[in-house]
Scaffold this active site. Sequence first.
Site, PDB file in Angstrom:
ATOM      1  N   HIS A 100      41.603  34.642  48.276  1.00 40.12           N
ATOM      2  CA  HIS A 100      41.258  34.423  49.450  1.00 40.12           C
ATOM      3  C   HIS A 100      39.900  35.230  49.880  1.00 40.12           C
ATOM      4  O   HIS A 100      39.612  36.236  49.218  1.00 40.12           O
ATOM      5  CB  HIS A 100      42.010  34.452  50.758  1.00 40.12           C
ATOM      6  N   ASP A 102      38.134  36.692  53.439  1.00 41.69           N
ATOM      7  CA  ASP A 102      38.629  37.071  54.799  1.00 41.69           C
ATOM      8  C   ASP A 102      37.742  36.237  55.984  1.00 41.69           C
ATOM      9  O   ASP A 102      36.632  35.942  56.033  1.00 41.69           O
ATOM     10  CB  ASP A 102      38.368  38.495  55.420  1.00 41.69           C
ATOM     11  N   HIS A 256      39.043  38.009  47.072  1.00 38.63           N
ATOM     12  CA  HIS A 256      39.858  39.237  46.669  1.00 38.63           C
ATOM     13  C   HIS A 256      41.470  38.594  46.463  1.00 38.63           C
ATOM     14  O   HIS A 256      41.912  37.783  47.264  1.00 38.63           O
ATOM     15  CB  HIS A 256      39.831  40.479  47.531  1.00 38.63           C
ATOM     16  N   ARG A 271      41.593  48.828  57.317  1.00 39.69           N
ATOM     17  CA  ARG A 271      40.569  47.973  57.297  1.00 39.69           C
ATOM     18  C   ARG A 271      39.967  47.671  58.375  1.00 39.69           C
ATOM     19  O   ARG A 271      40.174  47.500  59.615  1.00 39.69           O
ATOM     20  CB  ARG A 271      41.174  46.704  56.672  1.00 39.69           C
TER      21      ARG A 271
END
Length: 293
Positions: A100, A102, A256, A271
Amino acid sequence: MAQALKIRRVAGALGAEISGVNLGQELSDGVITALRQALVQHQVIFFRDQQMTPAQQVAFGARFGPLNIHPYVAGMAGQPEIMEIIKEPQDKVNFGGGWHSDMSFLERPAIGSILYALEIPEYGGDTLFASQAAAYDALSPGLKQTLATLSAVHSASREYSAAGQSTQKRSSMSVAEADGMVGEYVHPLVLTHPESGRKALYVNPAFTLRIEGWSKRESKALLDFLFEHSRYEAFTCRFAWAKGSVAFWDNRSVWHFALNDYPGQRRHMRRVTVDPWPEGAGAAAERVSEAAL
């Protein structure tokens, strides 16, 4: 300081490891410009042996744009821009365990994500990255011509539904289900990178529902082909984490995949996600970055 940076490519399609910089320090504009150039050129950049407090990670990320507060994943207390990505030993499902990019379910998707490793398993837990620019380059001229006319519909409705992978129960993460209509946003199937000018596929197995103007059934064959094509091994690189490692990837041209191959072990990452500047804001900084490329 920018001259002290050492950049080593790690794979043919994308990825570079950068040394000679302490991301926890207040960095000069020149260093930030150099790092942004490296990100645009290599699509994902890696750092080793870093030490960052939550406030320092936020400060570093904010040099590249406003930081996203995730609509479905609760942020760190007192630091909502930070997402704590934790898999406890008893958890069966990890977060991000599928190809996917983000936040493509937003009207103005995130431009980049910065992931910092605090605790890693004894083995496993690597992250794979795939260049969607390389995936686009490998297509035939005829398919490129067709894709240039098409857009796709993205939404959080599937991934953050009750059955979605992201909403599965986790011991140390609070993830909400998408409630009702979460919105559908249309993005071109091929994006032209605003800084490099390079074209890349922009489809997302987690959030792309269908091709605009097509039914889901009609969309399936083409999307399935693109999903399969986009993860071809020659377009990828693999990053083995260590404590203090950082990965910074460009969501405009990179997929990723966080591997879930460390049963019974703990993995703790933090993150921050960088949004695009509001229209008009940050334009001067982007022009400086583009001029330096």
